[in-house]
Design a protein around this motif. Structure first.
Motif, PDB file in Angstrom:
ATOM      1  N   HIS A 232       0.827  -1.205   0.000  1.00  0.00           N
ATOM      2  CA  HIS A 232       0.000   0.000   0.000  1.00  0.00           C
ATOM      3  C   HIS A 232       0.862   1.257   0.000  1.00  0.00           C
ATOM      4  O   HIS A 232       0.591   2.212  -0.733  1.00  0.00           O
ATOM      5  CB  HIS A 232      -0.933  -0.016   1.216  1.00  0.00           C
ATOM      6  N   GLU A 233       1.906   1.258   0.809  1.00  0.00           N
ATOM      7  CA  GLU A 233       2.783   2.426   0.881  1.00  0.00           C
ATOM      8  C   GLU A 233       3.490   2.678  -0.450  1.00  0.00           C
ATOM      9  O   GLU A 233       3.671   3.822  -0.859  1.00  0.00           O
ATOM     10  CB  GLU A 233       3.821   2.247   1.994  1.00  0.00           C
ATOM     11  N   ARG A 234       3.888   1.616  -1.118  1.00  0.00           N
ATOM     12  CA  ARG A 234       4.620   1.746  -2.374  1.00  0.00           C
ATOM     13  C   ARG A 234       3.737   2.149  -3.543  1.00  0.00           C
ATOM     14  O   ARG A 234       4.161   2.919  -4.418  1.00  0.00           O
ATOM     15  CB  ARG A 234       5.327   0.430  -2.720  1.00  0.00           C
ATOM     16  N   PHE A 235       2.501   1.643  -3.561  1.00  0.00           N
ATOM     17  CA  PHE A 235       1.719   1.786  -4.790  1.00  0.00           C
ATOM     18  C   PHE A 235       0.351   2.465  -4.650  1.00  0.00           C
ATOM     19  O   PHE A 235      -0.346   2.615  -5.648  1.00  0.00           O
ATOM     20  CB  PHE A 235       1.507   0.400  -5.419  1.00  0.00           C
ATOM     21  N   SER A 236      -0.054   2.864  -3.450  1.00  0.00           N
ATOM     22  CA  SER A 236      -1.396   3.448  -3.299  1.00  0.00           C
ATOM     23  C   SER A 236      -1.550   4.735  -4.103  1.00  0.00           C
ATOM     24  O   SER A 236      -2.614   4.987  -4.689  1.00  0.00           O
ATOM     25  CB  SER A 236      -1.727   3.689  -1.829  1.00  0.00           C
ATOM     26  N   ALA A 237      -0.492   5.556  -4.158  1.00  0.00           N
ATOM     27  CA  ALA A 237      -0.577   6.803  -4.926  1.00  0.00           C
ATOM     28  C   ALA A 237      -0.782   6.518  -6.408  1.00  0.00           C
ATOM     29  O   ALA A 237      -1.580   7.181  -7.081  1.00  0.00           O
ATOM     30  CB  ALA A 237       0.681   7.643  -4.716  1.00  0.00           C
ATOM     31  N   LEU A 238      -0.076   5.516  -6.917  1.00  0.00           N
ATOM     32  CA  LEU A 238      -0.217   5.130  -8.327  1.00  0.00           C
ATOM     33  C   LEU A 238      -1.641   4.664  -8.614  1.00  0.00           C
ATOM     34  O   LEU A 238      -2.290   5.126  -9.568  1.00  0.00           O
ATOM     35  CB  LEU A 238       0.761   3.997  -8.651  1.00  0.00           C
ATOM     36  N   VAL A 239      -2.143   3.754  -7.783  1.00  0.00           N
ATOM     37  CA  VAL A 239      -3.481   3.196  -7.981  1.00  0.00           C
ATOM     38  C   VAL A 239      -4.536   4.298  -7.894  1.00  0.00           C
ATOM     39  O   VAL A 239      -5.439   4.384  -8.736  1.00  0.00           O
ATOM     40  CB  VAL A 239      -3.764   2.085  -6.947  1.00  0.00           C
ATOM     41  N   TYR A 240      -4.409   5.162  -6.892  1.00  0.00           N
ATOM     42  CA  TYR A 240      -5.379   6.241  -6.709  1.00  0.00           C
ATOM     43  C   TYR A 240      -5.364   7.208  -7.900  1.00  0.00           C
ATOM     44  O   TYR A 240      -6.415   7.627  -8.387  1.00  0.00           O
ATOM     45  CB  TYR A 240      -5.084   6.995  -5.412  1.00  0.00           C
TER      46      TYR A 240
ATOM     47  N   LEU B  41      -0.469  -3.681 -11.117  1.00  0.00           N
ATOM     48  CA  LEU B  41      -1.399  -2.914 -10.283  1.00  0.00           C
ATOM     49  C   LEU B  41      -2.046  -1.783 -11.078  1.00  0.00           C
ATOM     50  O   LEU B  41      -3.225  -1.477 -10.889  1.00  0.00           O
ATOM     51  CB  LEU B  41      -0.670  -2.351  -9.058  1.00  0.00           C
ATOM     52  N   ALA B  42      -1.271  -1.164 -11.968  1.00  0.00           N
ATOM     53  CA  ALA B  42      -1.820  -0.091 -12.809  1.00  0.00           C
ATOM     54  C   ALA B  42      -2.937  -0.647 -13.694  1.00  0.00           C
ATOM     55  O   ALA B  42      -4.004  -0.031 -13.845  1.00  0.00           O
ATOM     56  CB  ALA B  42      -0.714   0.525 -13.663  1.00  0.00           C
ATOM     57  N   MET B  43      -2.705  -1.820 -14.273  1.00  0.00           N
ATOM     58  CA  MET B  43      -3.712  -2.457 -15.116  1.00  0.00           C
ATOM     59  C   MET B  43      -4.954  -2.811 -14.304  1.00  0.00           C
ATOM     60  O   MET B  43      -6.089  -2.577 -14.727  1.00  0.00           O
ATOM     61  CB  MET B  43      -3.123  -3.717 -15.744  1.00  0.00           C
ATOM     62  N   LEU B  44      -4.730  -3.355 -13.102  1.00  0.00           N
ATOM     63  CA  LEU B  44      -5.833  -3.730 -12.223  1.00  0.00           C
ATOM     64  C   LEU B  44      -6.652  -2.498 -11.821  1.00  0.00           C
ATOM     65  O   LEU B  44      -7.883  -2.526 -11.816  1.00  0.00           O
ATOM     66  CB  LEU B  44      -5.264  -4.426 -10.980  1.00  0.00           C
TER      67      LEU B  44
END
Length: 198
Positions: free
Chosen positions: A32-40, A82-85
């Protein structure tokens, strides 16, 4: 192919995936810390709505927690996957809300549209799994149970859940996060136990 990455990144991705597979909750925090900003960011770009993007972000990380083996390091990076998801979940949410709006406008309720693409519902492929999820839901405190039911079984947004429960939006968000966390832990434990028995 999700995206090209270095050998070091590939190793890190695989190691993080393995930690998730073994039910390491700190791995979920790290993810979450690594990728939450990307996903959001991706979710906001698609939905054009901050609250909807938060819903998508929550769905993505719950889905990864429940199905870590869906990520295959040999096919590309964790970031790309994760970006695709995130993009897929966001598009699904936009379509779902449009279907719901049309149904409401037409004066009818499209039951099939509610909960479509739901990360918890996706895990329930048979009656046995549904019973397990029901058991995990009933074990939740009343406030968390009601919040989860409204959001994931009735398709409500954070804001609508807050209004329905008569609590501030921040409280509704925290209840949903905690409820989903507990369900993820409970379902992972059930799956792990079932695996040991088979």
């Amino acid at each position: 192919m999700f995206e090209q990455r270095s050998t070091g990144t590939a190793h890190d991705d695989a190691r993080l995936r393995d930690r998730l597979v073994f039910g390491d909750e700190t791995a979920l925090v790290d993810l979450h810390e690594r990728f939450s900003a990307l996903v959001y960011t991706i979710a906001v770009r698609v939905t054009r709505d901050g609250a909807a993007a938060e819903d998508v972000t929550q769905e993505v990380f719950l889905a990864v927690w429940q199905r870590p083996l869906a990520f295959e390091p040999a096919k590309g990076s964790l970031r790309g996957w994760l970006a695709m998801l995130a993009h897929r979940r966001a598009v699904d949410l936009v379509r779902r809300e449009e279907t719901h709006r049309r149904a409401t406008r037409d004066g009818r309720l499209d039951v099939a549209a509610l909960g479509h693409g739901d990360p918890v519902g996706d895990q329930v492929s048979d009656s046995d799994a549904a019973e397990r999820l029901g058991t995990a839901m009933r074990a939740l405190p009343e406030n968390l149970h009601r919040a989860i039911a409204l959001a994931y079984l009735e398709g409500r947004t954070y804001r609508e859940v807050a209004v329905d429960l008569g609590v501030p939006e921040g409280t509704a968000k925290s209840w949903l996060r905690e409820g989903l966390r507990r369900l993820a832990v409970a379902m992972h434990g059930i799956h792990a136990h079932a695996g040991e028995q088979s």
